[in-house]
Design an enzyme around this catalytic site. Sequence first.
Site, PDB file in Angstrom:
ATOM      1  N   HIS A  19       0.846  -1.029   0.064  1.00 60.03           N
ATOM      2  CA  HIS A  19       0.308   0.010  -0.097  1.00 60.03           C
ATOM      3  C   HIS A  19       0.760   1.263  -0.106  1.00 60.03           C
ATOM      4  CE1 HIS A  19      -3.429  -2.683   0.571  1.00 60.03           C
ATOM      5  NE2 HIS A  19      -2.939  -3.068   1.620  1.00 60.03           N
ATOM      6  N   ASP A  41      -4.893  -8.465  -3.110  1.00 62.31           N
ATOM      7  CA  ASP A  41      -5.607  -8.096  -1.607  1.00 62.31           C
ATOM      8  C   ASP A  41      -6.672  -8.693  -1.210  1.00 62.31           C
ATOM      9  OD1 ASP A  41      -5.461  -7.057   0.773  1.00 62.31           O
ATOM     10  OD2 ASP A  41      -5.356  -5.102   0.396  1.00 62.31           O
TER      11      ASP A  41
END
Length: 453
Positions: free
Chosen positions: A268, A319
Site C-alpha cells: 500500500h 489483496d
Amino acid sequence: MTGLFFDQALLPQGWTHAVRIVVDGGRIVSIGSGRPAEPGDERHRIGLPGICNLHSHAFQRGMAGLAELREASADSFWTWRDVMYRFVGRMTADDIEVVAAQAYVEMLEAGFTRVGEFHYIHHDVSGEPYDNPGELAERVAAAAEVSGIGLTLLPVFYAHAGFGGRSPDPGQRRFVNNVDGFLRLIDASRRAVAGQDGAVVGLAPHSLRAVTPDELKEVVALAMDGPIHIHVAEQTGEVEDCIAWSGQRPLQWLFDHAPVDRRWCLIHATHATPAEIHAVADCGAVAGLCPVTEANLGDGTFSAQEFIGRSGIFGVGTDSNVLIGLTDELRQLEYSQRLALKARNVMASGDTISTGRALFDSALCGGSQALGVTKAGLTEGAFADIVSLDAESVALAGRAGDAILDSWIFGTGRSLVDCVWARGRKVVKDGRHLGRETVAPRFRRVIEGLLSA
C-alpha cells in the site's frame, strides 16, 4: 518438450513476430523468431508473459460483496475489518482450502501466474494452535497445487492489536503468534511447499501496529535472502496512531529502524510524504499496490507519478480479492492517478508512451522481484508462465504491439485471456480454467454453508 508458436509475442526486447517458444520441465528452454512454426506446435496469435499477483488474502474471496452494507455513520476500513473477522471466525481448514483454490483459479483466468499469499490465518476457530503448526499453510499449498498457480508463501507474524504492543482483540485470535511459534510456522511452511517446483517462502510482519520493534527485528532476521512483505501506511488512522506512539509516520519509522532494501515489498504505502516516496524508490523496495482493494476500502491514492519519476518499482496485487482481475488493477491504478492529478496517461513515462505497456512492464518487473522470481518474462531459463490473448475479440480488431495492451487494459470490460501456462502446465483454455468445473461447485457449497450458519 512442447512447442508454442505465436504470431506476435512480448519478449524482453519488445514485440516480436513469429515467435517459437520451446518448453521443457516447466521452463522455457529456447526462443526463436522469424521462422515458421514446426509440425506439432500449438499455435496462437498473441503471447504475453504471466504476471505475479504480489498480495493476496485468498480466504477473503469468499466474502466478496458481503461488506457493501453501510453499518455506521462513517463506514471505513475498520468497519470492513469487523465483517472480515466474523467471516474468518467461522471458516474451517477445509473451507480455507476450497476458497483459496477458487481464488487461484480466477487469478489464472485473469492472467496471473504466481501469487504472493500473505498468509495470516494460523489457528483453529477457537484460536487454539493446530497440532501441526503448518496445517493451514499446507491447505494454501494444496490449493495452489490443484490450481497450478505458482506460489510465494508469506507466513505472517501478527502479535498485537495496536502500536506499542497492545493485546490482541478476540477477532484476531486465529492470527497471533510469538516469535518462537512463528519460527515453527516458517519451518512448517517450507515443508508445506517442498514438493512444488518453484515455490518460494518469505515472511511478513503484518504491520507496525501488529509487532513491537524488538519482534520486528527478530522476525526480519529470519528472512535471510527471502522476500519480506509488510502492510504500511494504508490508512490515515494508522498514520495518526503511529505518530502518537512514536512521533514518526509509519514509513519514516520503518526506514529508521529496519534494513529496508530490495527484499522488501511495502504493501500500500498509500499515505507517504514526498520524502518517504523518495526513500522507497531509492532503496529498491517494491511498492505493492492493490488499487481495486484500496478503492473498495476507501484507503486513498498512492503518489504513483512521483514514485515512477524516481524510477520506483511497483507491482500489483488483488489483496481482499473483492474482484480478481489483472486489467482491473492496472486500469484502476491509472484512473486513480488521473482523478487525483486531473491529467491523462499519467503512468506512461520516458520512452514508453503507451500507458498500457508502461503499466504491464512495471507490474511484471515489480511483481517478480517482490515474489522472489529471479528470471521474469519470456526469456530462456525462466519458468514457462505464458498467457495468450483472444485475438478474435472485437476489442483487439486491427491492433498490434502496444495497442494490444492499451486496448486490453482500457478498452474491454471482460478478460481477453485465452490460454495460460503456469510453469509449463496448461491450466486455462478458451478462457476457462481446466479445473473450474471441479473447484467451483465445492466453493459454492462452502459459501452456502458459511452464510447459512
